[in-house]
Motif scaffolding. Structure first.
Motif, PDB file in Angstrom:
ATOM      1  N   TRP A 271     117.852  17.274 108.761  1.00 17.03           N
ATOM      2  CA  TRP A 271     116.456  16.856 108.384  1.00 17.03           C
ATOM      3  C   TRP A 271     116.117  17.792 106.957  1.00 17.03           C
ATOM      4  CZ3 TRP A 271     118.399  17.362 113.374  1.00 17.03           C
ATOM      5  CH2 TRP A 271     118.049  16.420 114.268  1.00 17.03           C
ATOM      6  N   ASP A 272     115.018  17.292 106.522  1.00 18.67           N
ATOM      7  CA  ASP A 272     114.381  17.763 105.620  1.00 18.67           C
ATOM      8  C   ASP A 272     112.833  18.379 106.128  1.00 18.67           C
ATOM      9  OD1 ASP A 272     116.058  18.024 103.415  1.00 18.67           O
ATOM     10  OD2 ASP A 272     115.060  16.250 102.321  1.00 18.67           O
ATOM     11  N   ARG A 273     112.429  19.447 106.118  1.00 19.63           N
ATOM     12  CA  ARG A 273     111.140  19.982 106.479  1.00 19.63           C
ATOM     13  C   ARG A 273     110.431  20.605 105.218  1.00 19.63           C
ATOM     14  NH1 ARG A 273     110.819  17.826 111.757  1.00 19.63           N
ATOM     15  NH2 ARG A 273     112.874  18.037 112.895  1.00 19.63           N
ATOM     16  N   PRO A 274     109.148  20.211 105.374  1.00 11.04           N
ATOM     17  CA  PRO A 274     108.171  20.822 104.322  1.00 11.04           C
ATOM     18  C   PRO A 274     107.868  22.227 104.524  1.00 11.04           C
ATOM     19  CG  PRO A 274     106.974  19.674 105.656  1.00 11.04           C
ATOM     20  CD  PRO A 274     108.434  19.359 106.143  1.00 11.04           C
ATOM     21  N   ASP A 275     107.925  23.095 103.212  1.00 11.01           N
ATOM     22  CA  ASP A 275     107.434  24.349 103.278  1.00 11.01           C
ATOM     23  C   ASP A 275     105.939  24.695 103.639  1.00 11.01           C
ATOM     24  OD1 ASP A 275     109.965  25.239 103.014  1.00 11.01           O
ATOM     25  OD2 ASP A 275     109.777  24.980 101.015  1.00 11.01           O
ATOM     26  N   ASP A 276     105.207  23.780 103.214  1.00 11.42           N
ATOM     27  CA  ASP A 276     103.608  23.835 103.210  1.00 11.42           C
ATOM     28  C   ASP A 276     103.131  23.225 104.630  1.00 11.42           C
ATOM     29  OD1 ASP A 276     104.343  21.128 102.811  1.00 11.42           O
ATOM     30  OD2 ASP A 276     102.677  21.207 101.179  1.00 11.42           O
ATOM     31  N   PHE A 277     104.027  23.169 105.608  1.00 10.82           N
ATOM     32  CA  PHE A 277     103.134  22.518 106.813  1.00 10.82           C
ATOM     33  C   PHE A 277     104.063  23.356 107.853  1.00 10.82           C
ATOM     34  CE2 PHE A 277     101.795  19.409 109.873  1.00 10.82           C
ATOM     35  CZ  PHE A 277     100.426  19.522 109.702  1.00 10.82           C
ATOM     36  N   PRO A 278     104.064  24.324 108.281  1.00  8.02           N
ATOM     37  CA  PRO A 278     104.687  25.057 109.078  1.00  8.02           C
ATOM     38  C   PRO A 278     104.342  24.696 110.524  1.00  8.02           C
ATOM     39  CG  PRO A 278     102.991  26.362 108.666  1.00  8.02           C
ATOM     40  CD  PRO A 278     102.825  25.240 107.773  1.00  8.02           C
ATOM     41  N   LEU A 279     105.233  24.986 111.669  1.00  9.60           N
ATOM     42  CA  LEU A 279     105.040  24.572 112.975  1.00  9.60           C
ATOM     43  C   LEU A 279     103.765  24.992 113.542  1.00  9.60           C
ATOM     44  CD1 LEU A 279     106.265  23.451 115.441  1.00  9.60           C
ATOM     45  CD2 LEU A 279     107.332  25.473 115.958  1.00  9.60           C
ATOM     46  N   GLU A 280     103.372  26.364 113.088  1.00  8.74           N
ATOM     47  CA  GLU A 280     101.866  26.715 113.606  1.00  8.74           C
ATOM     48  C   GLU A 280     100.614  25.564 113.256  1.00  8.74           C
ATOM     49  OE1 GLU A 280      99.377  31.130 113.830  1.00  8.74           O
ATOM     50  OE2 GLU A 280     100.793  30.414 112.184  1.00  8.74           O
TER      51      GLU A 280
ATOM     52  N   LEU B 251     100.634  11.642 108.270  1.00  7.06           N
ATOM     53  CA  LEU B 251     101.226  12.747 108.050  1.00  7.06           C
ATOM     54  C   LEU B 251     102.871  12.576 107.590  1.00  7.06           C
ATOM     55  CD1 LEU B 251     100.327  15.584 110.884  1.00  7.06           C
ATOM     56  CD2 LEU B 251      99.986  15.469 108.201  1.00  7.06           C
ATOM     57  N   ARG B 252     103.313  11.492 108.453  1.00  7.13           N
ATOM     58  CA  ARG B 252     104.610  11.126 108.098  1.00  7.13           C
ATOM     59  C   ARG B 252     104.855  10.568 106.703  1.00  7.13           C
ATOM     60  NH1 ARG B 252     108.626  10.783 111.181  1.00  7.13           N
ATOM     61  NH2 ARG B 252     107.491  11.030 113.235  1.00  7.13           N
ATOM     62  N   GLU B 253     103.760   9.667 106.316  1.00  9.15           N
ATOM     63  CA  GLU B 253     103.912   9.200 104.796  1.00  9.15           C
ATOM     64  C   GLU B 253     103.889  10.437 103.820  1.00  9.15           C
ATOM     65  OE1 GLU B 253     104.086   6.413 101.930  1.00  9.15           O
ATOM     66  OE2 GLU B 253     104.437   6.126 104.154  1.00  9.15           O
ATOM     67  N   GLU B 254     103.089  11.293 104.300  1.00  8.45           N
ATOM     68  CA  GLU B 254     102.954  12.540 103.304  1.00  8.45           C
ATOM     69  C   GLU B 254     104.266  13.471 103.368  1.00  8.45           C
ATOM     70  OE1 GLU B 254      99.599  14.341 104.317  1.00  8.45           O
ATOM     71  OE2 GLU B 254      98.049  12.872 103.358  1.00  8.45           O
ATOM     72  N   GLY B 255     105.059  13.280 104.315  1.00 12.00           N
ATOM     73  CA  GLY B 255     106.413  14.086 104.528  1.00 12.00           C
ATOM     74  C   GLY B 255     105.994  15.418 104.876  1.00 12.00           C
TER      75      GLY B 255
END
Length: 234
Positions: free
Chosen positions: A143-152, A177-181
């Motif tokens: 997967w790719d995960r964003p750096d600017d939207f952490p799990l918290e 949110l999904r559309e914005e990645g």
């Protein structure tokens, strides 16, 4: 005089015995401090592996006592998790794990590696579901995960939506949110799919399949290039 000599002799014997016992305790304590205990077999429901300062680094547990995960040294809300191993880093965050189980209808095992401060970015996984047609999937997924939207941040976002108690609003909010990645997207799978294809399947940054290289269940080979709408590209 004889009584006094006898009492002195008894006192010496007592002192010598006490000294011997103290020395024995000292050596036993020293030995236990620098030696490992050995067990042929133990039964335990959960083991916590910690650093000297008490920092939790790994949990080996059955299903009932499994750790819910943690973030910034704080446990997440209680949730049901399968038996296995959960890993934690020095930041106090869950950073991966291995879980597994099976019953008469389903079985599976997953080894996950989590991105820092967010969810999994790599998994070795196996799932099987019985029925009229057996469904079995296994392989490596990325997967790719964003750096600017952490799990918290995601947890706070989800909690705020639950307070609204409006499924339509929640669905639209997550779609945005999904559309914005912000939720992350699957990018790669190498393994066997539910319909029997074995190969490599690569997705774009929006999670849409763009390239397939596989052998189907009839032993036919395929190389397929797709556009963002899923249409074949010559």
């Amino acid at each position: 005089m004889e009584k006094l000599v006898r009492e002195v002799r008894i006192l010496k014997i007592y002192a010598a015995s006490l000294t011997f016992v103290c020395i024995l305790f000292f050596f036993l304590a020293f030995k236990n401090q620098y030696s490992n205990e050995r067990f042929k077999e133990i039964d335990v429901e959960r083991i916590n592996i910690v650093e000297k300062d008490g920092t939790l680094k790994m949990v080996i547990s059955n299903k009932e006592r499994q750790h819910p995960g943690s973030l910034n040294h704080k446990d997440l809300k209680p949730r049901e998790r399968e038996a296995g191993l959960i890993f934690f880093n020095s930041l106090g965050d869950e950073c991966g794990g291995l879980v597994y189980d099976a019953n008469e209808k389903e079985s599976g095992m997953v080894y996950s590696v989590d991105q820092r401060k967010t969810d999994q970015i790599m998994q070795l996984q196996y799932f099987e579901k019985s029925g009229k047609e057996k469904n079995r999937v296994y392989g490596l997924k990325l997967w790719d995960r964003p750096d600017d939207f952490p799990l918290e941040t995601l947890i706070k976002f989800d909690d705020s939506l639950k307070k609204l108690n409006n499924p339509d609003i929640s669905k639209k909010a997550y779609a945005k949110l999904r559309e914005e990645g912000k939720l992350g997207n699957e990018r790669f799978f190498a393994g066997k799919t539910a319909n029997g294809d074995v190969g490599v399947f690569i997705r774009d940054t929006k999670g849409k399949v763009r390239l397939k290289l596989y052998v189907d269940k009839n032993n036919q080979t395929h190389i397929e290039k797709l556009d963002e709408n899923g249409n074949p590209v010559q």
